[in-house]
Design a protein around this motif. Structure first.
Motif, PDB file in Angstrom:
ATOM      1  N   GLU A  59      -1.949   8.583  -1.100  1.00 23.01           N
ATOM      2  CA  GLU A  59      -1.817   9.801  -1.900  1.00 23.01           C
ATOM      3  C   GLU A  59      -2.721   9.767  -3.127  1.00 23.01           C
ATOM      4  O   GLU A  59      -3.375  10.763  -3.473  1.00 23.01           O
ATOM      5  CB  GLU A  59      -0.358   9.985  -2.341  1.00 23.01           C
ATOM      6  CG  GLU A  59       0.619  10.311  -1.232  1.00 23.01           C
ATOM      7  CD  GLU A  59       1.189   9.077  -0.540  1.00 23.01           C
ATOM      8  OE1 GLU A  59       2.183   9.212   0.182  1.00 23.01           O
ATOM      9  OE2 GLU A  59       0.628   7.965  -0.718  1.00 23.01           O
ATOM     10  N   LYS A  60      -2.774   8.613  -3.779  1.00 19.18           N
ATOM     11  CA  LYS A  60      -3.596   8.491  -4.990  1.00 19.18           C
ATOM     12  C   LYS A  60      -5.085   8.642  -4.682  1.00 19.18           C
ATOM     13  O   LYS A  60      -5.829   9.244  -5.464  1.00 19.18           O
ATOM     14  CB  LYS A  60      -3.321   7.144  -5.665  1.00 19.18           C
ATOM     15  CG  LYS A  60      -1.933   7.049  -6.300  1.00 19.18           C
ATOM     16  CD  LYS A  60      -1.676   5.647  -6.861  1.00 19.18           C
ATOM     17  CE  LYS A  60      -0.282   5.544  -7.458  1.00 19.18           C
ATOM     18  NZ  LYS A  60       0.025   4.171  -7.931  1.00 19.18           N
ATOM     19  N   VAL A  61      -5.518   8.076  -3.545  1.00 19.98           N
ATOM     20  CA  VAL A  61      -6.935   8.189  -3.157  1.00 19.98           C
ATOM     21  C   VAL A  61      -7.289   9.636  -2.879  1.00 19.98           C
ATOM     22  O   VAL A  61      -8.318  10.141  -3.348  1.00 19.98           O
ATOM     23  CB  VAL A  61      -7.231   7.308  -1.922  1.00 19.98           C
ATOM     24  CG1 VAL A  61      -8.618   7.617  -1.358  1.00 19.98           C
ATOM     25  CG2 VAL A  61      -7.129   5.831  -2.280  1.00 19.98           C
ATOM     26  N   ASP A 107      -5.785  12.297  -3.986  1.00 21.65           N
ATOM     27  CA  ASP A 107      -5.748  13.022  -5.270  1.00 21.65           C
ATOM     28  C   ASP A 107      -7.033  12.785  -6.057  1.00 21.65           C
ATOM     29  O   ASP A 107      -7.592  13.718  -6.651  1.00 21.65           O
ATOM     30  CB  ASP A 107      -4.546  12.577  -6.105  1.00 21.65           C
ATOM     31  CG  ASP A 107      -3.234  13.155  -5.596  1.00 21.65           C
ATOM     32  OD1 ASP A 107      -3.278  14.112  -4.791  1.00 21.65           O
ATOM     33  OD2 ASP A 107      -2.167  12.645  -5.998  1.00 21.65           O
ATOM     34  N   ALA A 108      -7.507  11.533  -6.073  1.00 17.01           N
ATOM     35  CA  ALA A 108      -8.740  11.207  -6.794  1.00 17.01           C
ATOM     36  C   ALA A 108      -9.929  11.963  -6.205  1.00 17.01           C
ATOM     37  O   ALA A 108     -10.788  12.461  -6.947  1.00 17.01           O
ATOM     38  CB  ALA A 108      -8.991   9.702  -6.745  1.00 17.01           C
ATOM     39  N   GLY A 148     -12.880   7.252  -3.740  1.00 19.16           N
ATOM     40  CA  GLY A 148     -11.467   7.330  -4.091  1.00 19.16           C
ATOM     41  C   GLY A 148     -10.781   5.984  -4.093  1.00 19.16           C
ATOM     42  O   GLY A 148      -9.966   5.670  -4.976  1.00 19.16           O
ATOM     43  N   GLU A 199       3.063   1.651  -3.165  1.00 19.46           N
ATOM     44  CA  GLU A 199       2.289   2.067  -4.334  1.00 19.46           C
ATOM     45  C   GLU A 199       1.660   3.453  -4.168  1.00 19.46           C
ATOM     46  O   GLU A 199       0.998   3.948  -5.088  1.00 19.46           O
ATOM     47  CB  GLU A 199       1.195   1.026  -4.609  1.00 19.46           C
ATOM     48  CG  GLU A 199       1.746  -0.331  -5.021  1.00 19.46           C
ATOM     49  CD  GLU A 199       0.712  -1.444  -4.948  1.00 19.46           C
ATOM     50  OE1 GLU A 199      -0.474  -1.143  -4.706  1.00 19.46           O
ATOM     51  OE2 GLU A 199       1.090  -2.616  -5.127  1.00 19.46           O
ATOM     52  N   TRP A 204       0.837  -1.208   0.000  1.00 24.99           N
ATOM     53  CA  TRP A 204       0.000   0.000   0.000  1.00 24.99           C
ATOM     54  C   TRP A 204       0.868   1.253   0.000  1.00 24.99           C
ATOM     55  O   TRP A 204       0.660   2.164  -0.817  1.00 24.99           O
ATOM     56  CB  TRP A 204      -0.907  -0.030   1.229  1.00 24.99           C
ATOM     57  CG  TRP A 204      -1.830   1.139   1.407  1.00 24.99           C
ATOM     58  CD1 TRP A 204      -1.481   2.422   1.760  1.00 24.99           C
ATOM     59  CD2 TRP A 204      -3.259   1.142   1.252  1.00 24.99           C
ATOM     60  NE1 TRP A 204      -2.604   3.214   1.846  1.00 24.99           N
ATOM     61  CE2 TRP A 204      -3.695   2.453   1.535  1.00 24.99           C
ATOM     62  CE3 TRP A 204      -4.196   0.154   0.921  1.00 24.99           C
ATOM     63  CZ2 TRP A 204      -5.047   2.813   1.488  1.00 24.99           C
ATOM     64  CZ3 TRP A 204      -5.531   0.512   0.873  1.00 24.99           C
ATOM     65  CH2 TRP A 204      -5.951   1.818   1.154  1.00 24.99           C
ATOM     66  N   ILE A 257      -0.866   4.432  -2.303  1.00 24.18           N
ATOM     67  CA  ILE A 257      -2.328   4.363  -2.392  1.00 24.18           C
ATOM     68  C   ILE A 257      -2.997   5.533  -1.663  1.00 24.18           C
ATOM     69  O   ILE A 257      -3.943   6.132  -2.188  1.00 24.18           O
ATOM     70  CB  ILE A 257      -2.858   3.015  -1.838  1.00 24.18           C
ATOM     71  CG1 ILE A 257      -2.256   1.842  -2.610  1.00 24.18           C
ATOM     72  CG2 ILE A 257      -4.385   2.982  -1.891  1.00 24.18           C
ATOM     73  CD1 ILE A 257      -2.622   1.785  -4.063  1.00 24.18           C
ATOM     74  N   VAL A 296     -11.810   4.124  -7.215  1.00 20.16           N
ATOM     75  CA  VAL A 296     -11.188   4.684  -8.415  1.00 20.16           C
ATOM     76  C   VAL A 296      -9.750   4.166  -8.546  1.00 20.16           C
ATOM     77  O   VAL A 296      -9.333   3.681  -9.599  1.00 20.16           O
ATOM     78  CB  VAL A 296     -11.197   6.227  -8.368  1.00 20.16           C
ATOM     79  CG1 VAL A 296     -10.261   6.807  -9.436  1.00 20.16           C
ATOM     80  CG2 VAL A 296     -12.605   6.764  -8.565  1.00 20.16           C
ATOM     81  N   VAL A 297      -9.005   4.248  -7.456  1.00 23.80           N
ATOM     82  CA  VAL A 297      -7.584   3.880  -7.475  1.00 23.80           C
ATOM     83  C   VAL A 297      -7.384   2.374  -7.602  1.00 23.80           C
ATOM     84  O   VAL A 297      -6.458   1.915  -8.282  1.00 23.80           O
ATOM     85  CB  VAL A 297      -6.885   4.408  -6.196  1.00 23.80           C
ATOM     86  CG1 VAL A 297      -5.452   3.897  -6.105  1.00 23.80           C
ATOM     87  CG2 VAL A 297      -6.921   5.934  -6.173  1.00 23.80           C
ATOM     88  N   LEU A 298      -8.260   1.606  -6.974  1.00 21.00           N
ATOM     89  CA  LEU A 298      -8.080   0.147  -6.926  1.00 21.00           C
ATOM     90  C   LEU A 298      -9.021  -0.618  -7.858  1.00 21.00           C
ATOM     91  O   LEU A 298      -9.165  -1.837  -7.734  1.00 21.00           O
ATOM     92  CB  LEU A 298      -8.270  -0.342  -5.489  1.00 21.00           C
ATOM     93  CG  LEU A 298      -7.224   0.170  -4.486  1.00 21.00           C
ATOM     94  CD1 LEU A 298      -7.690  -0.056  -3.059  1.00 21.00           C
ATOM     95  CD2 LEU A 298      -5.879  -0.523  -4.732  1.00 21.00           C
TER      96      LEU A 298
END
Length: 294
Positions: A186-188, A190-191, A206, A182, A179, A184, A209-211
């Motif tokens: 930060e990506k969540v 951002d989403a 989020g 990758e 996690w 995750i 979207v990311v996963l």
């Protein structure tokens, strides 16, 4: 390298819903039959000190260790949680940062929403192999991303098909090392920021979207929604109105189980509270978010 065979469980709560932790923790305690020690991590978003002390008395520390973490301390300094206008408490976003709670050598964790009770030995979920997956979860009520009231409204824009499965984020089995590697969290975040106008169900949007198409599907018995009948669910999730309220509207059998666990703790005399307090809390959450935005 240090090896940790303890079962790592994480939940998060504010003071308003802290009573839910009591039933959750007691249910895990009573149904855990194997030898693994449990590290029960609580992300504390304002829980009263008196409550914390009393909670620690309901389990044997030789079997279950309770570890407390302040919510402000687990969010990495470079991440800012985007504030929406929903009634979801900010505490809900803490699951996104749960991998930052456990120690570096921990290779797996179970995140549980506080509005759950465990009806089976948690070691069975713990011993699930994630394989190459970062996350395991159960499919949500809405099933797929095209669900109008709780999916991903802009799924086509994101390159997803309408039948892409959509998971519920209230029960997660996570590989925290993968996690974090990758990015995750930060990506969540951002989403949620980039697609703000499409966000439904807070961080769950989020995460999906990311996963998308990158999660291992759990047997639904490990995240069984309390408004559905099941003679033998492994975990019950009170998705709708919680059993602490008089306006509870899911299956009575699960409410009875919730209060059975409470009856074995210092909260044995707890009675359901007015549903008005639930609405007041939702208003409070919206006002709090409005102030944060300002």
């Amino acid at each position: 390298m240090k090896v940790n065979n303890n079962i790592s469980i994480i939940c998060a709560s504010d003071n308003h819903y802290a009573i839910l932790i009591v039933a959750l923790l007691k249910s895990i305690d009573l149904n855990h039959k194997t030898d693994e020690h449990i590290d029960f991590h609580i992300i504390d978003d304002g829980i009263a000190k008196s409550f914390r002390k009393k909670l620690e008395s309901i389990v044997d520390p030789s079997r279950i260790t309770i570890k407390w973490f302040k919510s402000k301390e687990i969010v990495p300094t470079h991440i800012t949680i985007p504030v929406d206008s929903s009634a979801f408490p900010l505490t809900a976003y803490m699951r996104v940062f749960s991998p930052y709670v456990v120690e570096e050598h921990v290779e797996k964790l179970i995140y549980l929403d506080v509005d759950t009770i465990v009806q089976d030995d948690i070691s069975k979920l713990w011993n699930l192999s994630l394989g190459e997956y970062t996350v395991a979860a159960a499919q949500d009520v809405g099933k797929t991303v095209d669900c109008k009231w709780g999916g991903i409204a802009n799924y086509a824009e994101l390159g997803l098909t309408a039948d892409t499965k959509y998971f519920n984020s209230g029960v997660l089995v996570v590989n925290p090392k993968k996690w974090k590697a990758e990015g995750i969290s930060e990506k969540v975040i951002d989403a949620l920021r980039i697609h703000k106008k499409y966000v439904q169900l807070a961080d769950q949007y989020g995460l999906n979207v990311v996963l998308a198409n990158k999660w291992l599907q759990l047997d639904p018995k490990w995240n069984w929604f309390a408004f559905n009948e099941n003679e033998n669910p492994s975990l019950v999730h009170f998705l709708d109105i919680k059993p602490i309220f008089k306006t509870y509207n899911s299956k009575e059998v699960y409410k009875d189980e919730f209060y059975r666990y409470l009856s074995l703790t210092p909260w044995e005399n707890f009675k359901p509270i007015s549903g008005n307090q639930r609405h007041i809390r939702k208003i409070f959450n919206k006002i709090k978010k409005a102030f944060i935005k300002l």
